[in-house]
Design a protein around this motif. Sequence first.
Motif, PDB file in Angstrom:
ATOM      1  N   VAL A  79     -32.737  62.479  60.961  1.00 50.04           N
ATOM      2  CA  VAL A  79     -32.628  63.942  61.024  1.00 50.04           C
ATOM      3  C   VAL A  79     -33.776  64.592  60.259  1.00 50.04           C
ATOM      4  N   ASP A  90     -31.841  72.282  60.317  1.00 51.06           N
ATOM      5  CA  ASP A  90     -31.002  71.099  60.168  1.00 51.06           C
ATOM      6  C   ASP A  90     -30.088  70.883  61.371  1.00 51.06           C
ATOM      7  N   ARG A  94     -30.111  67.682  64.103  1.00 54.08           N
ATOM      8  CA  ARG A  94     -28.975  66.799  64.349  1.00 54.08           C
ATOM      9  C   ARG A  94     -28.644  66.736  65.837  1.00 54.08           C
TER      10      ARG A  94
END
Length: 304
Positions: A79, A90, A94
Amino acid sequence: MAEQAGTSVEEARLFWHTLGLPTGEAEAVAYTEADAQALRRLHEVAGRYEVSPRTAVSLVRAIGHTTDRLVLWQVEALVEQLAERHGLDDVSARLALLDRLGDIVPVLEDQLIHAWRRQLAAIAGRFAAEFGSARVEGPGEDELPLARAVGFADVVSFTRRTAELGPHELAEFVQQFEARARDVVTAAGGRVVKTIGDAVLFVADDAVTGARVAVGLAHAFRGTESPVRVGMVWGRVLSRFGDVFGPSVNLAARLTDEAQPGTVLLDEATAVLLAAGPRYTRTVLEGREVPGLGVLRPVLLDEA
């Protein structure tokens, strides 16, 4: 799943919980033929070799605990890489990883099996070298089974140094510490038992190797923004659950607390074992009261 595996529902539920996975609703279709096959093989082997339920649970728990941490480590690393390379936040990173898992999984799976086999071969080699001779005497009845050098290296003022770091900077800090510490330990001939964010616990098969690891760690971080203090002891330990236990582990931790940044402290008994070699200097320090241990006279260790 229990029916296909030839076990009871209680055994199937215990297997699943021991792996560290949540059990779904009673009527949920949550399991696969591979799950049933894994449970069936474990059940058959346990019966064939008379493996006790306690030991079977311990073996499965080891797999569950280790792979849980392994998968989390690998996923978070990927990630972070996707976020940096593609400028993603973020959540987007993902989601991007989910799209790529099909290509990544076979490679990671092959590496896991390869690494496991190599680690098993390595420990078998250590057992053969240490216990293969008929002249080797085992521990006394009341002694812990393994004689090992055990030590801690702890980052000085970790909380203060990382208090103002953002998520990326903190991850980078911890990753660099772990990677560098592991490199030093393995290059010196020791083994990392575990890392705990700001500390590393290591073992070695003899006192000289333990000293080489300890001094190597102190020197590797000396003069950096994250110096470490190190404590090392030679003694007997119990190895269970991928960890080590015993009075010498506790003593090494206390010595680490007493050490100054960039230095290594030993107990007097361990210092005596190193006296025959010219490689190190040993300086006995003033005695000090250590809670739970009484008066302790640490020995400062450094290269000659």
